[in-house]
Design a protein around this motif. Structure first.
Motif, PDB file in Angstrom:
ATOM      1  N   UNK A 261       1.162  -1.334  -0.528  1.00 37.02           N
ATOM      2  CA  UNK A 261      -0.122  -0.164  -0.054  1.00 37.02           C
ATOM      3  C   UNK A 261       0.748   1.415   0.056  1.00 37.02           C
ATOM      4  N   UNK A 262       1.924   1.687   0.931  1.00 38.69           N
ATOM      5  CA  UNK A 262       2.855   2.429   0.807  1.00 38.69           C
ATOM      6  C   UNK A 262       3.734   2.302  -0.870  1.00 38.69           C
ATOM      7  N   UNK A 263       4.002   1.462  -1.159  1.00 37.67           N
ATOM      8  CA  UNK A 263       4.720   1.386  -2.317  1.00 37.67           C
ATOM      9  C   UNK A 263       3.839   2.250  -3.965  1.00 37.67           C
ATOM     10  N   UNK A 264       2.644   1.998  -3.612  1.00 41.38           N
ATOM     11  CA  UNK A 264       2.136   2.123  -4.137  1.00 41.38           C
ATOM     12  C   UNK A 264       1.661   3.976  -4.137  1.00 41.38           C
ATOM     13  N   UNK A 265       1.340   4.049  -2.825  1.00 46.27           N
ATOM     14  CA  UNK A 265       1.416   5.888  -2.842  1.00 46.27           C
ATOM     15  C   UNK A 265       2.182   6.378  -2.405  1.00 46.27           C
ATOM     16  N   UNK A 266       3.510   6.096  -2.734  1.00 42.68           N
ATOM     17  CA  UNK A 266       5.035   6.321  -2.884  1.00 42.68           C
ATOM     18  C   UNK A 266       4.821   6.598  -4.402  1.00 42.68           C
ATOM     19  N   UNK A 267       4.274   5.432  -5.029  1.00 46.46           N
ATOM     20  CA  UNK A 267       4.358   5.804  -6.429  1.00 46.46           C
ATOM     21  C   UNK A 267       3.820   6.589  -7.324  1.00 46.46           C
ATOM     22  N   UNK A 268       2.401   7.041  -6.944  1.00 49.59           N
ATOM     23  CA  UNK A 268       1.172   7.743  -7.167  1.00 49.59           C
ATOM     24  C   UNK A 268       1.675   9.185  -7.287  1.00 49.59           C
ATOM     25  N   UNK A 269       2.619   9.373  -5.972  1.00 49.40           N
ATOM     26  CA  UNK A 269       2.859  10.789  -5.131  1.00 49.40           C
ATOM     27  C   UNK A 269       3.908  11.512  -5.906  1.00 49.40           C
ATOM     28  N   UNK A 270       5.069   9.695  -6.272  1.00 46.66           N
ATOM     29  CA  UNK A 270       6.267  10.385  -7.755  1.00 46.66           C
ATOM     30  C   UNK A 270       5.584  10.244  -9.140  1.00 46.66           C
ATOM     31  N   UNK A 271       4.752   9.907  -8.473  1.00 45.62           N
ATOM     32  CA  UNK A 271       3.564   9.729 -10.452  1.00 45.62           C
ATOM     33  C   UNK A 271       3.554  11.551 -10.449  1.00 45.62           C
ATOM     34  N   UNK A 272       3.281  12.488  -9.481  1.00 47.65           N
ATOM     35  CA  UNK A 272       2.695  13.838  -9.650  1.00 47.65           C
ATOM     36  C   UNK A 272       3.483  14.677  -9.070  1.00 47.65           C
ATOM     37  N   UNK A 273       5.042  14.227  -8.664  1.00 51.30           N
ATOM     38  CA  UNK A 273       5.861  14.906  -8.485  1.00 51.30           C
ATOM     39  C   UNK A 273       6.315  16.664  -9.083  1.00 51.30           C
ATOM     40  N   UNK A 274       5.622  16.565 -10.227  1.00 55.75           N
ATOM     41  CA  UNK A 274       5.613  18.040 -10.323  1.00 55.75           C
ATOM     42  C   UNK A 274       5.230  19.207  -9.452  1.00 55.75           C
ATOM     43  N   UNK A 275       4.104  18.485  -9.384  1.00 56.08           N
ATOM     44  CA  UNK A 275       2.495  19.082  -8.606  1.00 56.08           C
ATOM     45  C   UNK A 275       3.029  19.591  -7.715  1.00 56.08           C
ATOM     46  N   UNK A 276       4.085  18.912  -6.338  1.00 63.09           N
ATOM     47  CA  UNK A 276       4.326  19.268  -5.486  1.00 63.09           C
ATOM     48  C   UNK A 276       4.735  19.899  -4.979  1.00 63.09           C
ATOM     49  N   UNK A 277       4.961  21.146  -3.634  1.00 62.67           N
ATOM     50  CA  UNK A 277       5.926  21.852  -3.863  1.00 62.67           C
ATOM     51  C   UNK A 277       7.087  21.784  -3.435  1.00 62.67           C
ATOM     52  N   UNK A 278       8.129  22.622  -3.895  1.00 65.63           N
ATOM     53  CA  UNK A 278       9.657  22.211  -3.888  1.00 65.63           C
ATOM     54  C   UNK A 278      10.167  22.161  -2.864  1.00 65.63           C
ATOM     55  N   UNK A 279       9.749  22.468  -1.379  1.00 67.33           N
ATOM     56  CA  UNK A 279       9.910  22.198  -0.374  1.00 67.33           C
ATOM     57  C   UNK A 279       9.636  20.544   0.069  1.00 67.33           C
ATOM     58  N   UNK A 280       8.823  20.100  -0.251  1.00 64.90           N
ATOM     59  CA  UNK A 280       8.310  18.515   0.021  1.00 64.90           C
ATOM     60  C   UNK A 280       8.729  17.391  -1.239  1.00 64.90           C
ATOM     61  N   UNK A 281       9.751  17.536  -2.256  1.00 64.79           N
ATOM     62  CA  UNK A 281       9.713  16.946  -3.166  1.00 64.79           C
ATOM     63  C   UNK A 281      11.195  16.223  -2.623  1.00 64.79           C
ATOM     64  N   UNK A 282      12.747  16.939  -1.582  1.00 67.02           N
ATOM     65  CA  UNK A 282      13.184  16.243  -1.126  1.00 67.02           C
ATOM     66  C   UNK A 282      12.412  15.227  -0.106  1.00 67.02           C
ATOM     67  N   UNK A 283      12.253  15.672   0.765  1.00 71.10           N
ATOM     68  CA  UNK A 283      11.966  14.474   1.986  1.00 71.10           C
ATOM     69  C   UNK A 283      11.025  13.958   1.002  1.00 71.10           C
ATOM     70  N   UNK A 284      10.068  13.357   0.388  1.00 68.21           N
ATOM     71  CA  UNK A 284       9.079  12.336  -0.652  1.00 68.21           C
ATOM     72  C   UNK A 284      10.452  11.500  -1.528  1.00 68.21           C
ATOM     73  N   UNK A 285      11.245  12.316  -2.115  1.00 70.21           N
ATOM     74  CA  UNK A 285      12.737  11.187  -2.562  1.00 70.21           C
ATOM     75  C   UNK A 285      12.823  10.457  -1.099  1.00 70.21           C
ATOM     76  N   UNK A 286      13.715  11.106   0.060  1.00 71.66           N
ATOM     77  CA  UNK A 286      14.012  10.158   1.580  1.00 71.66           C
ATOM     78  C   UNK A 286      12.685   9.154   1.375  1.00 71.66           C
ATOM     79  N   UNK A 287      12.256   9.431   0.860  1.00 73.29           N
ATOM     80  CA  UNK A 287      10.469   9.150   1.994  1.00 73.29           C
ATOM     81  C   UNK A 287      10.749   7.548   1.217  1.00 73.29           C
ATOM     82  N   UNK A 288      10.718   7.718  -0.706  1.00 75.24           N
ATOM     83  CA  UNK A 288      10.730   6.487  -1.458  1.00 75.24           C
ATOM     84  C   UNK A 288      12.127   6.042  -0.709  1.00 75.24           C
ATOM     85  N   UNK A 289      12.890   6.655  -1.101  1.00 78.52           N
ATOM     86  CA  UNK A 289      14.261   4.671  -0.626  1.00 78.52           C
ATOM     87  C   UNK A 289      14.513   4.399   0.408  1.00 78.52           C
ATOM     88  N   UNK A 290      13.887   5.008   1.646  1.00 84.07           N
ATOM     89  CA  UNK A 290      13.717   4.395   2.810  1.00 84.07           C
ATOM     90  C   UNK A 290      12.720   3.186   2.352  1.00 84.07           C
TER      91      UNK A 290
END
Length: 459
Positions: A261-290
């Motif tokens: 569930x988390x991986x699918x959700x993360x994939x969905x978030x990464x698919x809309x990465x361009x729509x995220x605020x700049x301050x949120x993109x780095x934490x999202x990438x770190x969360x994806x690596x973990x």
């Protein structure tokens, strides 16, 4: 124990050989000397009778040889009397009579002066001498008158040969006894240490993961207690490992659903990465690596729990070159495999899933933690086939080269500290399952080289 038996046998046989040699050699020498003296004395008695005839008068209580002042018989020729003596084993016969030497064989100059003087003085004298390089026993016997004597020497070659044969026989017997002692000691030690050897074998098997091995000496009167304690400990360890494996498997299975569930959700978030605020993109990438590390940890835990739970797998004939090429290139995302011509047709009775996991884990380890995979090689040799995986990292310190194959054992000094520490442990377990070996060395030019040897044969 074998050495003790051998030394004891050698010591006893040596003492027996020395005592036997001393007694027998002294006895044979004494008998030979006595026989020579008797033969010479008999010849001297016959010579006296031929020279002087029967004695006219003797003092009461004395032998005929001690009669006083016999005189030569008229017309007697000493050489004729010497010639008439009965033949013996004497090598030389000589007589000193009335200040003259008479000799059938031998030369008076070969006789030691003290032997001559002793016999002329009225004593029976014997002495070992060498004549022309041959050992002889020289015997001098008085002829009944002061200043007259008879001499013979008797060859000792036969006696010396007998003693030499006896010596060699005793030495050979001592060494043979020592060898027999070593053999008896080996047999005794084998019988005595057989239970300990069995204990060592079973303990080694348990240490290598065969937790169902047990000792069969529980009824032994001496080792029964030890065997029962060991078997109980092994059984407890097997139950504990099985329980841990079930626990790890259950936990991993329970984690798979929320993880997906988390991986699918993360994939969905990464698919809309361009729509995220700049301050949120780095934490999202770190969360994806973990989350990716978490996914690999769950997969590794499932793999280990499957092995610990007794999964025997299934063996099939696989062509090693094709399997390694497919698994390594897929894990690296590019062509990294080089197969030597002598390894193209090598096959192995293998669990395809396990062997693919070995190659994939090694390549992923190089890609993720060691600067990239420099190449995968397959060639014939060793147990049958040798597979090498080279990386571009700083290498692995010698003190870490065993620890990295342990569970959660990471080579901190090698730049691999970000791994979860299960991938190489799985590799080691799967290689051992295939009766192979794995080791890590330095790669020529820098980096580390993992070498896997597997028992393969030409297909």
């Amino acid at each position: 124990m074998m050495l003790a038996y051998g030394l004891l046998a050698l010591g006893l046989s040596s003492v027996l050989a020395i005592v036997t040699w001393s007694v027998v050699s002294d006895y044979l020498t004494e008998q030979r000397d006595s026989a020579a003296v008797v033969v010479t004395s008999d010849s001297a008695a016959a010579l006296r009778y031929g020279l002087f005839g029967a004695p006219a008068s003797c003092r009461p209580g004395h032998e005929q040889a001690e009669c006083d002042n016999p005189t030569l018989l008229p017309g007697v020729r000493p050489m004729d009397v010497l010639n008439s003596l009965p033949s013996t084993d004497a090598a030389a016969t000589m007589m000193y009579l009335e200040d003259h030497w008479y000799a059938l064989t031998g030369k008076p100059s070969d006789l030691p002066p003290d032997v001559i003087q002793g016999a002329l003085g009225g004593s029976v004298v014997q002495r070992r001498i060498e004549v022309n390089g041959q050992p002889v026993l020289a015997v001098g016997v008085p002829l009944g008158r002061q200043g007259d004597a008879f001499f013979e020497w008797h060859p000792l070659t036969t006696l010396d040969s007998t003693l030499r044969t006896l010596k060699l026989t005793l030495i050979s017997a001592a060494f043979a006894t020592a060898l027999i002692g070593l053999a008896v000691g080996r047999l005794a030690s084998t019988v005595a240490l057989r239970p300990l050897a069995e204990l060592t074998r079973v303990a080694r098997a348990v240490a290598t993961g065969k937790l169902d091995e047990r000792l069969e000496a529980e009824n032994d009167p001496h080792l029964g207690g030890l065997a029962r304690s060991f078997n109980q400990t092994a059984a407890d360890l097997e139950r504990r490992v099985a329980a841990d494996a079930r626990f790890a498997g259950d936990v991993s299975h329970e984690l798979r659903t929320p993880l997906m569930t988390m991986l699918n959700s993360m994939q969905l978030i990464q698919n809309h990465r361009a729509e995220l605020p700049a301050a949120v993109r780095e934490p999202v990438e770190l969360l994806g690596d973990d989350l990716e590390r978490f996914r690999r940890l769950v997969i590794d835990l499932l793999e280990i729990s499957r092995d610990d739970g007794g999964d025997r797998g299934s063996r099939e004939i696989v062509r090693i070159a094709d399997l390694v090429r497919a698994a390594a290139d897929a894990a690296a995302g590019r062509e990294v495999t080089t197969v030597e011509s002598d390894a193209e047709h090598l096959t192995l009775q293998a669990d395809k899933r396990r062997l693919e996991r070995v190659i994939a884990n090694l390549v992923e380890n190089a890609e993720d933690h060691a600067g990239g995979c420099k190449g995968v090689g397959v060639r014939a040799g060793g147990l049958g086939v040798i597979i090498t995986v080279d990386d571009a990292g700083p290498g692995i310190a010698a003190e870490d080269r065993t620890r990295i194959f342990e569970r959660f054992g990471r080579g901190e000094t090698s730049g691999r500290g970000r791994g979860v520490g299960l991938g190489l442990a799985i590799v080691a377990r799967h290689v051992q399952w295939h009766h192979g070996t794995i080791q890590v060395t330095d790669r020529p030019g820098g980096g580390a080289r993992f070498t896997v040897e597997l028992p393969a044969k030409s297909g």
